[in-house]
Motif scaffolding. Structure first.
Motif, short mmCIF file in Angstrom:
data_model
loop_
_atom_site.label_atom_id
_atom_site.label_comp_id
_atom_site.label_asym_id
_atom_site.label_seq_id
_atom_site.Cartn_x
_atom_site.Cartn_y
_atom_site.Cartn_z
N PHE A 38 -26.85 62.69 -80.26
CA PHE A 38 -25.99 63.94 -80.13
C PHE A 38 -24.60 63.19 -79.18
O PHE A 38 -23.56 63.82 -79.59
N LYS A 39 -24.33 62.70 -77.80
CA LYS A 39 -23.49 62.14 -76.98
C LYS A 39 -22.82 61.42 -77.59
O LYS A 39 -21.66 61.81 -78.16
N LEU B 294 -22.02 61.97 -81.62
CA LEU B 294 -22.06 62.96 -81.92
C LEU B 294 -20.67 63.76 -81.47
O LEU B 294 -19.34 63.85 -81.86
N TRP B 295 -20.55 64.08 -80.47
CA TRP B 295 -20.21 65.08 -79.22
C TRP B 295 -18.73 64.28 -79.38
O TRP B 295 -18.04 64.56 -79.06
N LYS C 294 -17.38 62.01 -81.10
CA LYS C 294 -16.19 61.58 -82.21
C LYS C 294 -14.88 63.26 -82.21
O LYS C 294 -14.86 62.95 -83.55
#
Lengths: 196, 156
Positions: free
Chosen positions: A7-8, A10-11, A13
């Motif tokens: 998640f991190k 993706l976050w 980006k």
């Protein structure tokens, strides 16, 4: 099947534009000025109205006590309304933003409930005082008229007062209360999400 | 720290946090801006009682929560996918999905997970939202599970 999504990664980006600091400061100043002007305008209106009433008093020299009492009641009505406006507005705008979310929501909820109560109460007092003041003030001048003119004058004023009291006031109240009620329910829901 | 430095360092963090909360670029920008206006106004009064990041995120989170007071529009997460996607065409789909799924969570969960993804310590998150540290830890765990399920359900 995805089990371990980063998640991190993706976050981070997410694409972001950073505005100029100068622009931000310019906006902050504008915002500050606007809030200030709003308060000044409301208060200026009271001062102007009071000066006008003072002028009427001085120029027409009312002889009846009742007339003077009427004028004073009208001024009191406006002062009460503004005193409330002056104290509540900064409270609503104020920055209890530095509290944690739980405390902030609690305060906000309290404030909104207070606002709901005072809105009804205050608007009623304002209307009663203003109508009373106006009716008393008129008496001296109406007393000099013929009976039919007196009835017409009082009739018009009472019609206007009645229209405000029984048509506009409930309408304004209903609208404000509906809005506040929705907000209060939503804030309560948020509070419930924060129970430890 | 001067305001310029704070702005430069924290704008991206606050912006992402607001973006996770709203899933709408314009709204996120508005809230981030509101947050920094408050920061600018209050900075002279800031005493180092809490760390600057706790202080800034408290303001940001509270500003998000206060949107209720103004927001009359439908939250973007309730709109059909095509519409909410238009705004963020520049992001890859996975990124968009993450932000969308987060914005579909209940408000407080949105806040907790966005702060976690900004690498804030759980102790700090607890201080910002006003919950206990252990509660925050449990919540983060559950939220991550929820998000993983959402990704799986949609086969991403």
């Amino acid at each position: 099947m995805v089990d371990n999504i980063n998640f991190k990664k993706l976050w981070d980006k997410q694409q972001i534009e950073i505005p100029e600091t100068k622009e931000l400061i310019k906006k902050a100043n504008k915002f500050k000025k606007n809030t200030f002007y709003k308060l000044v305008i409301a208060n200026a209106l009271l001062v102007i109205t009071s000066i006008f009433i003072g002028f009427v008093w001085y120029y027409y020299q009312p002889r009846f006590m009742i007339t003077k009492i009427g004028l004073i009641i009208c001024i009191i009505a406006m002062i009460i309304y503004l005193a409330f406006h002056n104290t509540l507005t900064p409270l609503l705008l104020k920055n209890n933003l530095e509290l944690d979310a739980k405390l902030q929501l609690k305060q906000l909820l309290m404030l909104k409930e207070k606002q709901r109560f005072q809105q009804t109460y205050l608007l009623n007092i304002y209307f009663i005082l203003l109508s009373l003041g106006l009716s008393l003030y008129m008496y001296e001048y109406v007393a000099k008229m013929t009976l039919s003119w007196a009835i017409i004058s009082y009739g018009i004023v009472l019609f206007w007062v009645g229209l405000n009291a029984f048509y506009f006031r409930p309408k304004i109240l209903k609208k404000q209360q509906a809005k506040l009620n929705i907000l209060i329910t939503r804030f309560k829901e948020l509070n419930e999400q924060l129970i430890d | 720290m001067t305001f310029e430095e704070i702005h430069e360092t924290y704008w991206p963090k606050v912006y992402r946090q607001c973006m996770g909360y709203m899933n709408d670029h314009d709204a996120a920008k508005d809230i981030a801006q509101e947050t920094f206006i408050k920061v600018w106004q209050q900075l002279p009064k800031f005493r180092n009682e809490s760390s600057i990041s706790t202080w800034i995120f408290r303001i940001a989170v509270n500003t998000c929560l206060r949107q209720l007071d103004k927001d009359k529009k439908m939250p973007k997460s309730e709109l059909p996918l095509e519409i909410s996607e238009k705004k963020s065409i520049n992001n890859e789909p996975q990124v968009q999905f993450l932000y969308q799924y987060i914005s579909e969570l209940p408000e407080i969960e949105r806040i907790i997970i966005t702060l976690e993804l900004e690498d804030l310590k759980q102790k700090e998150i607890a201080k910002i939202v006003g919950l206990s540290e252990s509660n925050v830890r449990v919540k983060i765990h559950r939220i991550k599970e929820k998000l993983t399920r959402k990704f799986q359900k949609n086969g991403r």
